[in-house]
Scaffold this active site. Structure first.
Site, mmCIF file in Angstrom:
data_model
loop_
_atom_site.group_PDB
_atom_site.id
_atom_site.type_symbol
_atom_site.label_atom_id
_atom_site.label_comp_id
_atom_site.label_asym_id
_atom_site.label_seq_id
_atom_site.Cartn_x
_atom_site.Cartn_y
_atom_site.Cartn_z
ATOM 1 C CG HIS A 27 -23.504 -35.725 6.821
ATOM 2 N ND1 HIS A 27 -22.200 -36.122 6.655
ATOM 3 C CD2 HIS A 27 -23.474 -34.388 6.971
ATOM 4 C CE1 HIS A 27 -21.414 -35.067 6.682
ATOM 5 N NE2 HIS A 27 -22.171 -33.996 6.878
ATOM 6 C CB CYS A 28 -26.964 -34.946 11.766
ATOM 7 S SG CYS A 28 -26.999 -36.530 12.657
ATOM 8 C CG HIS A 29 -22.415 -31.796 11.705
ATOM 9 N ND1 HIS A 29 -21.313 -32.525 11.359
ATOM 10 C CD2 HIS A 29 -22.945 -31.323 10.537
ATOM 11 C CE1 HIS A 29 -21.150 -32.500 10.041
ATOM 12 N NE2 HIS A 29 -22.141 -31.784 9.519
ATOM 13 C CE1 TYR A 45 -18.721 -24.259 11.867
ATOM 14 C CE2 TYR A 45 -16.848 -24.762 10.432
ATOM 15 C CZ TYR A 45 -17.947 -25.176 11.168
ATOM 16 O OH TYR A 45 -18.268 -26.508 11.226
ATOM 17 N NE ARG A 120 -16.780 -34.744 7.149
ATOM 18 C CZ ARG A 120 -17.395 -33.572 7.162
ATOM 19 N NH1 ARG A 120 -17.219 -32.733 8.170
ATOM 20 N NH2 ARG A 120 -18.191 -33.218 6.174
ATOM 21 N NE ARG A 126 -15.661 -24.190 0.532
ATOM 22 C CZ ARG A 126 -16.683 -24.725 1.154
ATOM 23 N NH1 ARG A 126 -16.988 -24.307 2.369
ATOM 24 N NH2 ARG A 126 -17.402 -25.679 0.577
ATOM 25 C CG HIS A 177 -21.904 -32.786 1.465
ATOM 26 N ND1 HIS A 177 -22.797 -33.415 2.306
ATOM 27 C CD2 HIS A 177 -21.139 -31.980 2.268
ATOM 28 C CE1 HIS A 177 -22.595 -33.001 3.550
ATOM 29 N NE2 HIS A 177 -21.599 -32.142 3.550
ATOM 30 C CG ASP A 244 -24.710 -30.761 6.463
ATOM 31 O OD1 ASP A 244 -23.852 -31.289 7.196
ATOM 32 O OD2 ASP A 244 -24.503 -29.687 5.861
#
Length: 289
Positions: A27-29, A45, A120, A126, A177, A244
């Site tokens: 899990h990374c971006h 954001y 996903r 939020r 998570h 993450d």
């Protein structure tokens, strides 16, 4: 929109824990760079650029072997940065996309060839405006035909509402998570028990990383460890771990990715469990083809 400052540690330590060969950061971006891969107009954001080169350098620094790159909400449904990263290292990278429910079959096939293995569904309001559940269910049915799975991100308070939907999906489901438990309630809480009940479904998987997002006590995240360890020891064949990186929307502190790696043997307390968490399970879900 104001650009957020970097949310990753500038000098993560070299971990003391040596991950087994083939270990996967599941899990990374990647973010941007924005001048090449613009951020989505509807984003909530704007991150600092965190391109593939930095991700791959971090992987080497941490002693890991492979990545599963997850499309983040700041890029919306434009997966160009994700696909570029996958194509840059096809042997060692797989991906999770965010797509329009009406995406054409040809586009899904192209993503599959690039290494995408799932979509996903983000229900954290939020961060995004979620699609209706019936629309998400139809998308899940389409990607199931490709052998893909669904990754879901939600808050613990939404579990009761979402549980029937998740159980009805026609594919494996990976929960981000740990379902975001309130760690202040403790591992024996009724909230976490409800999550573990969902995990009894053999199609449910869970990612046990991201203690920095769940902690009340701060680093080194001892208050989160019992939750992750419970999931690893009770559902050892359906657990995954990830950094993450680059830790979007972290306001409290800059997580040290070396520290995150050093927490692995605390949540997977035997060599066999570490092997399943880091190698066997992600290999089966992402790299078997």
């Amino acid at each position: 929109m104001q650009i957020d400052p970097p949310t990753w540690h500038p000098e993560p330590r070299i971990p003391d824990y040596r991950a087994p060969a083939g270990a996967v950061d599941a899990h990374c971006h990647v973010f941007g760079p924005g001048d090449r891969f613009p951020y989505a107009p509807q984003r909530k954001y704007t991150p600092s650029d965190a391109p593939k080169e930095k991700l791959f350098a971090l992987r080497r620094h941490l002693g890991l072997s492979r990545n599963v790159i997850v499309q983040a909400s700041c890029h919306g449904r434009d997966n160009a940065a994700l696909l570029d990263a996958l194509r840059s290292d096809p042997e060692n990278c797989r991906g999770i996309a965010v797509v329009d429910p009406e995406i054409e079959d040809a586009a899904l096939t192209e993503m599959d060839a690039a290494g995408v293995r799932g979509v996903r569904l983000n229900f954290v309001r939020r961060l995004v405006d979620p699609d209706p559940l019936d629309i998400s269910a139809r998308l899940a049915a389409r990607v199931a035909e490709l052998g893909w799975h669904v990754v879901v991100y939600f808050e613990a308070a939404d579990l009761e509402e979402l549980s029937p939907f998740l159980r009805a999906l026609p594919c494996d489901v990976v929960i981000d998570h740990m379902g975001r438990p309130d760690v202040a309630q403790g591992v024996e809480s009724t909230e976490f028990a409800a999550f573990c009940d969902l995990m009894e479904d053999p199609r449910m998987w869970v990612k046990v990383g991201c203690p920095e997002r769940l902690t009340k006590a701060g680093a080194p995240y001892d208050d989160v460890t019992p939750f992750a360890r419970h999931l690893v020891t009770n559902f050892e064949d359906r657990v995954l771990w990830g950094t993450d990186w680059p830790h979007p929307n972290m306001k409290s502190h800059l997580p040290d990715d070396g520290l995150l790696v050093d927490r692995i043997p605390l949540i997977a307390p035997t060599e066999a469990l570490c092997q399943k968490l880091l190698v066997t399970n992600p290999e089966r879900l992402y790299f078997a083809r």
